[in-house]
Design a protein around this motif. Sequence first.
Motif, PDB file in Angstrom:
ATOM      1  N   ALA A 127       0.831  -1.204   0.000  1.00  0.00           N
ATOM      2  CA  ALA A 127       0.000   0.000   0.000  1.00  0.00           C
ATOM      3  C   ALA A 127       0.863   1.251   0.000  1.00  0.00           C
ATOM      4  CB  ALA A 127      -0.930  -0.006   1.209  1.00  0.00           C
ATOM      5  N   THR A 128       2.043   1.171   0.611  1.00  0.00           N
ATOM      6  CA  THR A 128       2.907   2.341   0.690  1.00  0.00           C
ATOM      7  C   THR A 128       4.117   2.250  -0.230  1.00  0.00           C
ATOM      8  OG1 THR A 128       4.096   1.360   2.546  1.00  0.00           O
ATOM      9  CG2 THR A 128       2.246   2.818   3.071  1.00  0.00           C
ATOM     10  N   ILE A 129       4.536   1.036  -0.586  1.00  0.00           N
ATOM     11  CA  ILE A 129       5.723   0.841  -1.416  1.00  0.00           C
ATOM     12  C   ILE A 129       5.311   0.098  -2.681  1.00  0.00           C
ATOM     13  CG2 ILE A 129       7.995  -0.239  -1.538  1.00  0.00           C
ATOM     14  CD1 ILE A 129       8.141  -0.056   1.501  1.00  0.00           C
ATOM     15  N   PRO A 130       5.685   0.609  -3.856  1.00  0.00           N
ATOM     16  CA  PRO A 130       5.377  -0.127  -5.091  1.00  0.00           C
ATOM     17  C   PRO A 130       6.227  -1.394  -5.185  1.00  0.00           C
ATOM     18  CG  PRO A 130       6.720   1.791  -5.569  1.00  0.00           C
ATOM     19  CD  PRO A 130       6.377   1.863  -4.111  1.00  0.00           C
ATOM     20  N   ASP A 131       5.969  -2.203  -6.209  1.00  0.00           N
ATOM     21  CA  ASP A 131       6.749  -3.423  -6.393  1.00  0.00           C
ATOM     22  C   ASP A 131       8.237  -3.101  -6.427  1.00  0.00           C
ATOM     23  OD1 ASP A 131       4.408  -4.787  -6.518  1.00  0.00           O
ATOM     24  OD2 ASP A 131       4.517  -5.253  -8.652  1.00  0.00           O
ATOM     25  N   VAL A 132       9.021  -4.003  -5.831  1.00  0.00           N
ATOM     26  CA  VAL A 132      10.468  -3.840  -5.786  1.00  0.00           C
ATOM     27  C   VAL A 132      11.073  -4.633  -6.937  1.00  0.00           C
ATOM     28  CG1 VAL A 132      12.538  -4.321  -4.424  1.00  0.00           C
ATOM     29  CG2 VAL A 132      10.467  -3.529  -3.298  1.00  0.00           C
ATOM     30  N   THR A 133      12.049  -4.034  -7.622  1.00  0.00           N
ATOM     31  CA  THR A 133      12.727  -4.702  -8.722  1.00  0.00           C
ATOM     32  C   THR A 133      14.029  -5.308  -8.216  1.00  0.00           C
ATOM     33  OG1 THR A 133      11.831  -3.085 -10.271  1.00  0.00           O
ATOM     34  CG2 THR A 133      13.684  -4.408 -11.035  1.00  0.00           C
ATOM     35  N   VAL A 134      14.185  -6.615  -8.440  1.00  0.00           N
ATOM     36  CA  VAL A 134      15.410  -7.323  -8.084  1.00  0.00           C
ATOM     37  C   VAL A 134      16.114  -7.667  -9.396  1.00  0.00           C
ATOM     38  CG1 VAL A 134      16.369  -9.373  -6.982  1.00  0.00           C
ATOM     39  CG2 VAL A 134      14.342  -8.288  -6.018  1.00  0.00           C
ATOM     40  N   THR A 135      17.389  -7.278  -9.517  1.00  0.00           N
ATOM     41  CA  THR A 135      18.163  -7.531 -10.730  1.00  0.00           C
ATOM     42  C   THR A 135      19.389  -8.361 -10.390  1.00  0.00           C
ATOM     43  OG1 THR A 135      17.459  -5.408 -11.631  1.00  0.00           O
ATOM     44  CG2 THR A 135      19.355  -6.436 -12.666  1.00  0.00           C
ATOM     45  N   VAL A 136      19.666  -9.357 -11.246  1.00  0.00           N
ATOM     46  CA  VAL A 136      20.788 -10.266 -11.045  1.00  0.00           C
ATOM     47  C   VAL A 136      21.521 -10.413 -12.374  1.00  0.00           C
ATOM     48  CG1 VAL A 136      21.400 -12.641 -10.482  1.00  0.00           C
ATOM     49  CG2 VAL A 136      19.613 -11.526  -9.207  1.00  0.00           C
ATOM     50  N   GLU A 137      22.845 -10.495 -12.328  1.00  0.00           N
ATOM     51  CA  GLU A 137      23.652 -10.681 -13.529  1.00  0.00           C
ATOM     52  C   GLU A 137      24.521 -11.923 -13.400  1.00  0.00           C
ATOM     53  OE1 GLU A 137      25.904  -7.133 -14.139  1.00  0.00           O
ATOM     54  OE2 GLU A 137      24.130  -5.949 -14.661  1.00  0.00           O
ATOM     55  N   SER A 138      24.841 -12.514 -14.559  1.00  0.00           N
ATOM     56  CA  SER A 138      25.704 -13.681 -14.583  1.00  0.00           C
ATOM     57  C   SER A 138      26.462 -13.704 -15.904  1.00  0.00           C
ATOM     58  CB  SER A 138      24.865 -14.956 -14.434  1.00  0.00           C
ATOM     59  OG  SER A 138      25.703 -16.089 -14.373  1.00  0.00           O
ATOM     60  N   GLN A 139      27.624 -14.341 -15.901  1.00  0.00           N
ATOM     61  CA  GLN A 139      28.426 -14.475 -17.108  1.00  0.00           C
ATOM     62  C   GLN A 139      29.008 -15.873 -17.125  1.00  0.00           C
ATOM     63  OE1 GLN A 139      31.571 -11.622 -17.477  1.00  0.00           O
ATOM     64  NE2 GLN A 139      32.296 -12.441 -19.398  1.00  0.00           N
ATOM     65  N   SER A 140      29.024 -16.487 -18.306  1.00  0.00           N
ATOM     66  CA  SER A 140      29.565 -17.827 -18.434  1.00  0.00           C
ATOM     67  C   SER A 140      30.474 -17.875 -19.657  1.00  0.00           C
ATOM     68  CB  SER A 140      28.433 -18.847 -18.572  1.00  0.00           C
ATOM     69  OG  SER A 140      28.961 -20.140 -18.679  1.00  0.00           O
ATOM     70  N   GLU A 141      31.756 -18.135 -19.425  1.00  0.00           N
ATOM     71  CA  GLU A 141      32.712 -18.216 -20.522  1.00  0.00           C
ATOM     72  C   GLU A 141      32.739 -19.623 -21.092  1.00  0.00           C
ATOM     73  OE1 GLU A 141      36.606 -16.730 -19.668  1.00  0.00           O
ATOM     74  OE2 GLU A 141      35.810 -15.059 -18.503  1.00  0.00           O
ATOM     75  N   ILE A 142      33.138 -19.694 -22.364  1.00  0.00           N
ATOM     76  CA  ILE A 142      33.299 -20.989 -23.013  1.00  0.00           C
ATOM     77  C   ILE A 142      34.745 -21.431 -22.822  1.00  0.00           C
ATOM     78  CG2 ILE A 142      33.332 -22.192 -25.218  1.00  0.00           C
ATOM     79  CD1 ILE A 142      31.164 -20.371 -26.171  1.00  0.00           C
ATOM     80  N   HIS A 143      34.930 -22.649 -22.338  1.00  0.00           N
ATOM     81  CA  HIS A 143      36.253 -23.219 -22.163  1.00  0.00           C
ATOM     82  C   HIS A 143      36.290 -24.588 -22.836  1.00  0.00           C
ATOM     83  CE1 HIS A 143      37.570 -20.209 -19.300  1.00  0.00           C
ATOM     84  NE2 HIS A 143      36.398 -20.331 -18.698  1.00  0.00           N
ATOM     85  N   PHE A 144      37.178 -24.739 -23.788  1.00  0.00           N
ATOM     86  CA  PHE A 144      37.372 -26.029 -24.448  1.00  0.00           C
ATOM     87  C   PHE A 144      38.716 -26.608 -24.020  1.00  0.00           C
ATOM     88  CE2 PHE A 144      34.727 -23.940 -27.810  1.00  0.00           C
ATOM     89  CZ  PHE A 144      33.645 -24.792 -27.721  1.00  0.00           C
ATOM     90  N   SER A 145      38.836 -27.897 -24.117  1.00  0.00           N
ATOM     91  CA  SER A 145      40.140 -28.533 -23.919  1.00  0.00           C
ATOM     92  C   SER A 145      40.329 -29.579 -25.011  1.00  0.00           C
ATOM     93  CB  SER A 145      40.223 -29.188 -22.538  1.00  0.00           C
ATOM     94  OG  SER A 145      39.244 -30.172 -22.406  1.00  0.00           O
ATOM     95  N   ARG A 146      41.547 -29.755 -25.414  1.00  0.00           N
ATOM     96  CA  ARG A 146      41.832 -30.721 -26.501  1.00  0.00           C
ATOM     97  C   ARG A 146      42.155 -32.060 -25.930  1.00  0.00           C
ATOM     98  NH1 ARG A 146      43.066 -28.639 -31.891  1.00  0.00           N
ATOM     99  NH2 ARG A 146      42.664 -26.455 -31.788  1.00  0.00           N
TER     100      ARG A 146
END
Length: 146
Positions: A127-146
Motif C-alpha cells: 500500500a505504501t511501497i510499489p513493487d520492488v525490482t530485483v536484478t541479477v547478472e551472470s556471465q559464463s565463458e566458453i572453455h574447451f580442452s583438446r
Amino acid sequence: MARSRSESGQSLIWTTMLLAFVVVPLLVLVVDGIQLWRVRNQLQTATDAACEEAAWVAADRQAFRDSGVTRFYNQAQAVSEGTSTFQQVLSNTGTLQYSPGIAIGFDASVPSSQCTSTAFVSLLVSATIPDVTVTVESQSEIHFSR
C-alpha cells in the motif's frame, strides 16, 4: 500500596500501542526482507543455469576441433534454450508472487554469454511501497580442452 482508579489498565493500552505501531510493522519488514532474499537467491540460481546453458548450446565445438577457434554459432537457439532453463528453474514463482524475466547476450571477444534477469516483487507493505525490482547478472565463458 494503593493504586489510583484512573491508572487502572494503563499498561494494557501501552502494550497494545507498542504492538500495533512498533512490533507488527517490524515483523512485516522482516517477512518482506526474507521474501526479497529468497527471490534474489532463486533468481541468481536460475540466471546462472540459463547462462551456462546458453554458452553450452552456442559454443561451436566443430570449429574448435578443426581450427582451435573459440566462437559462437546458432545464438537464437542458445537464447531459446537458456530461457527455457531459466523458466524451468523458476517453476515456483507463483508461491512467492513475483514475475521474472531474462535477457541473454553474447560477447564474442571473451567469448562468453552474459545474462541479466529481473523480477518485480510484490511486498506485504504494498500500500505504501510499489513493487520492488530485483536484478541479477551472470556471465559464463566458453572453455574447451583438446
